[in-house]
Design an enzyme around this catalytic site. Structure first.
Site, short mmCIF file in Angstrom:
data_model
loop_
_atom_site.label_atom_id
_atom_site.label_comp_id
_atom_site.label_asym_id
_atom_site.label_seq_id
_atom_site.Cartn_x
_atom_site.Cartn_y
_atom_site.Cartn_z
N GLU A 22 33.27 102.28 78.76
CA GLU A 22 33.05 101.43 78.92
C GLU A 22 32.53 100.94 76.89
OE1 GLU A 22 35.15 98.59 78.12
OE2 GLU A 22 36.32 98.05 80.19
N ASN A 105 29.41 91.22 80.49
CA ASN A 105 30.63 92.45 79.76
C ASN A 105 30.57 92.58 78.49
OD1 ASN A 105 33.13 93.86 79.72
ND2 ASN A 105 34.07 91.86 80.13
N ASP A 123 33.53 86.94 90.88
CA ASP A 123 33.33 88.24 91.44
C ASP A 123 33.96 88.97 91.73
OD1 ASP A 123 32.38 90.06 93.71
OD2 ASP A 123 32.03 89.49 94.06
N ASN A 155 36.96 89.82 77.50
CA ASN A 155 36.58 91.02 77.47
C ASN A 155 36.48 91.32 75.80
OD1 ASN A 155 36.61 94.09 79.01
ND2 ASN A 155 38.15 93.18 79.99
N ASP A 216 42.13 94.82 77.31
CA ASP A 216 40.87 94.81 77.77
C ASP A 216 39.84 95.68 76.53
OD1 ASP A 216 38.46 95.76 78.72
OD2 ASP A 216 39.25 97.25 80.50
#
Length: 302
Positions: A22, A105, A123, A155, A216
């Site tokens: 990521e 994140n 969660d 994100n 994303d």
């Protein structure tokens, strides 16, 4: 969502044998990327060589760089931002524990060293009901403030030339823009691109079935378009403001983040894995970093 062109480009494997990659960032001739479940940040020259840059036991995620070149690293599970010095040592830059309701994140760092950090809000891996959450700003001196609220799983983020922050709201099927003030505050909230209706549910499983696109990780190019990793449909989309999709690249597997880099800024790196569920990714090493060549080079931050 309009679509004026789709197609495919040749994809090559840069790295393989990782858990879940990521937050790729091109910096000083190398691509830095976080591997969630080996708890490492690695850097690659794009030709198969990789070096471990940091070990983050509480799981690394968002990456960025201060004006002096030091790396900022999100430590997801203990809600900290770490700073890596030139010798590789890690120290605390900021503690967001009092400011966020869930694991951290992605992150983008501005030209002054201010960081914008998202969090899950709930969660996700435990199956909790979805809820909106905040975007947090960490000033260059480590001061923590809330920058925005009511975001549906903030994100990937980019800062476009001219000082516009764009945030991917994964569970709202949209990119949302803000104007960045000189003090780092955000205003002028607006929809930058919409990919369909937001799910009419708080159940993650139901929402996944309703999302036409799940934006994303994202990155921007020199024509003001944004590349979007669609976390649910195995593709990256090149999108213009307003929502027109001008190119689609299928990946044949899940893709969760993208970054333009390379010597000329025209290599699009893609973080791929068969799925995103932690219980599926943690025990195996099926994640790969792919790359393809595109026409328009990188712009903005990261």
């Amino acid at each position: 969502m309009g679509r004026s062109g789709t197609g495919s480009r040749e994809l090559t494997v840069v790295l393989e044998g990782y858990s879940y990659l990521e937050c790729p960032r091109w910096h000083d001739g190398r691509l830095w990327v976080s591997d969630f479940y080996t708890e490492r940040v690695v850097a690659t020259d794009g030709r198969g060589r990789a070096e471990v840059m940091a070990e983050v036991p509480a799981q690394p995620s968002g990456l960025g760089f201060l004006p002096d070149g030091r790396a900022l690293i999100v430590s997801m599970r203990d809600h900290r931002i770490l700073v890596r010095d030139a010798d590789g040592g890690l120290t605390d830059h900021a503690d967001l524990s009092a400011a966020v309701p869930a694991v951290l994140n992605d992150m983008v760092v501005d030209e002054h060293g201010g960081a914008y950090v998202g969090n899950f809000g709930f969660d996700l891996m435990g199956g909790a009901p979805m809820r909106t959450t905040t975007l947090t700003r960490v000033a260059p001196d480590g001061t923590v403030t809330e920058a925005a609220g009511g975001l549906a799983f903030p994100n990937g983020m980019v800062i476009l030339p001219g000082g516009v922050l764009v945030v991917a709201e994964t569970f709202a099927a949209r990119l949302t823009a803000f104007d960045i003030a000189p003090d780092g505050g955000l205003s002028g909230r607006r929809e930058w691109a919409r990919f369909g209706d937001a799910p009419a549910t708080t159940d993650v499983g139901e929402a996944v079935g309703q999302l036409a696109v799940a934006p994303d990780g994202i990155c921007a190019d020199a024509e003001g378009a944004i590349w979007v990793a669609d976390a649910l449909h195995g593709r990256v989309l090149r999108v213009r403001e307003g929502g027109e999709v001008v190119e689609e690249i299928p990946t044949g597997t899940g893709v969760y983040a993208c970054m333009l880099g390379g010597d000329d800024g025209r290599t699009l790196f893609l973080c791929t894995a068969p799925s995103f569920a932690e219980h599926e990714r943690r025990p195996v090493r099926e994640a790969r970093l792919l790359a393809t060549r595109v026409d328009v080079p990188h712009a903005g931050r990261p």
